[in-house]
Write a protein that holds these residues in place. Structure first.
Motif, mmCIF file in Angstrom:
data_model
loop_
_atom_site.group_PDB
_atom_site.id
_atom_site.type_symbol
_atom_site.label_atom_id
_atom_site.label_comp_id
_atom_site.label_asym_id
_atom_site.label_seq_id
_atom_site.Cartn_x
_atom_site.Cartn_y
_atom_site.Cartn_z
ATOM 1 N N PHE A 1 8.640 4.812 0.777
ATOM 2 C CA PHE A 1 8.949 4.695 -0.651
ATOM 3 C C PHE A 1 9.020 6.102 -1.230
ATOM 4 N N GLU A 2 9.941 6.320 -2.175
ATOM 5 C CA GLU A 2 10.169 7.679 -2.660
ATOM 6 C C GLU A 2 10.632 7.675 -4.113
ATOM 7 N N PHE A 3 10.121 8.655 -4.860
ATOM 8 C CA PHE A 3 10.602 8.979 -6.199
ATOM 9 C C PHE A 3 11.043 10.440 -6.229
ATOM 10 N N THR A 4 11.961 10.763 -7.120
ATOM 11 C CA THR A 4 12.181 12.142 -7.550
ATOM 12 C C THR A 4 11.392 12.322 -8.837
ATOM 13 N N VAL A 5 10.481 13.298 -8.851
ATOM 14 C CA VAL A 5 9.533 13.459 -9.955
ATOM 15 C C VAL A 5 9.623 14.873 -10.526
ATOM 16 N N ALA A 6 9.833 14.987 -11.835
ATOM 17 C CA ALA A 6 9.844 16.286 -12.516
ATOM 18 C C ALA A 6 8.456 16.584 -13.061
ATOM 19 N N ILE A 7 8.044 17.844 -12.965
ATOM 20 C CA ILE A 7 6.776 18.293 -13.520
ATOM 21 C C ILE A 7 7.047 18.747 -14.956
ATOM 22 N N THR A 8 6.472 18.083 -15.929
ATOM 23 C CA THR A 8 6.704 18.422 -17.334
ATOM 24 C C THR A 8 5.369 18.610 -18.049
ATOM 25 N N ALA A 9 5.429 19.236 -19.215
ATOM 26 C CA ALA A 9 4.222 19.443 -20.007
ATOM 27 C C ALA A 9 3.612 18.120 -20.453
ATOM 28 N N GLU A 10 4.432 17.088 -20.563
ATOM 29 C CA GLU A 10 3.960 15.767 -20.995
ATOM 30 C C GLU A 10 3.428 14.935 -19.830
ATOM 31 N N GLY A 11 3.569 15.433 -18.614
ATOM 32 C CA GLY A 11 3.129 14.698 -17.445
ATOM 33 C C GLY A 11 4.272 14.431 -16.487
ATOM 34 N N PRO A 12 4.027 13.660 -15.427
ATOM 35 C CA PRO A 12 5.079 13.377 -14.453
ATOM 36 C C PRO A 12 6.229 12.594 -15.090
ATOM 37 N N SER A 13 7.454 13.018 -14.805
ATOM 38 C CA SER A 13 8.641 12.300 -15.275
ATOM 39 C C SER A 13 9.403 11.812 -14.059
ATOM 40 N N ALA B 1 0.820 -1.215 0.000
ATOM 41 C CA ALA B 1 0.000 0.000 0.000
ATOM 42 C C ALA B 1 0.851 1.262 0.000
ATOM 43 N N THR B 2 2.011 1.232 0.674
ATOM 44 C CA THR B 2 2.869 2.414 0.666
ATOM 45 C C THR B 2 3.416 2.656 -0.738
#
Length: 246
Positions: free
Chosen positions: A209-221, A113-114
């Protein structure tokens, strides 16, 4: 940051192969530092605000920021491993919680679930959304699985520094908080527990749990896509099947 993330993903895959009963958290730390430096990266956590390790290793009820040391993993434990990598001045940050051998049903639910809540939060990292959309998505999955959100610890912006604005809580209301804009990068990191939300000594198991996520015009990267990495091979010298020994 994506290239730092590539090193980080490979480091987590390597560590996955070393998570087994009998290994010490200090041994995991040493292996991580050797690996990251061999790829040209710098372990971001080493010396950060005086932190002595290259990674954070947090077993069982320890939520985050565990200092590597003599503790040896036992069958049935769970262990959260948080890794930061700096490359050419840019930082990537990610974490996973691993089972040590076979774990009970409660721990299986906590881990599943996490991780699911992380993906739900990352999916909301869209231009025009707000931090509350990320936070509420995480909270909905967590509480739907009967888990508690640790409210005193949050995710964060990331870039040239490991911790930047804005903060990213793992609970909240949709449509609230700072607006997400193209070019922002967030460390989205749900920290959930099978017990109550307040942080205290002892208590139920916790997962991170962790991601590094970029905000882009195409969606989450997702710049740290450890979920797409090949399954780790056992560490050299590991007994066949030891990683799943109960």
């Amino acid at each position: 940051m994506a290239r730092a993330g590539d090193i980080l993903v490979a480091a987590l895959a390597m560590l996955e192969g070393r998570v087994r009963p009998g290994v010490s958290t200090a041994e995991l730390d040493a292996a991580a530092e050797r690996f990251i430096r061999s790829r040209g990266g710098i372990p971001t956590f080493k010396g950060y605000r005086g932190f002595p390790g290259s990674i954070c290793v947090s077993p069982n009820a320890m939520i985050v920021h565990g200092i590597p040391g003599p503790y040896r993993l036992g069958a049935g434990d769970i262990v959260s491993i948080d890794v930061g990598v700096t490359l050419d001045g840019w930082v990537a940050d990610a974490a996973r919680t691993f089972p040590v051998g076979k774990v009970d049903a409660q721990a299986q639910n906590l881990l599943a679930a996490t991780e699911e809540s992380l993906h739900a939060g990352a999916a909301q990292c869209l231009p025009g959304n707000r931090i509350g959309d990320v936070s509420s998505a995480i909270q909905a999955v967590a509480e739907g699985a009967g888990l508690s959100v640790v409210r005193s610890l949050v995710g964060h912006g990331i870039g040239r520094s490991m911790h930047e604005d804005p903060q990213v809580p793992n609970y909240g209301r949709p449509g609230r908080g700072p607006m997400l804009e193209e070019g922002m990068v967030l460390a989205v990191e749900p920290m959930l527990t099978s017990g109550r939300a307040p942080v205290r000594v002892g208590g139920e198991h916790a997962a991170h749990f962790e991601f590094t996520v970029a905000i882009t015009a195409e969606g989450p990267s997702i710049l740290t896509p450890w979920h797409l990495a090949p399954q780790a091979a056992p560490a050299p010298g590991a007994r066949e099947g030891a990683a799943s020994a109960g």
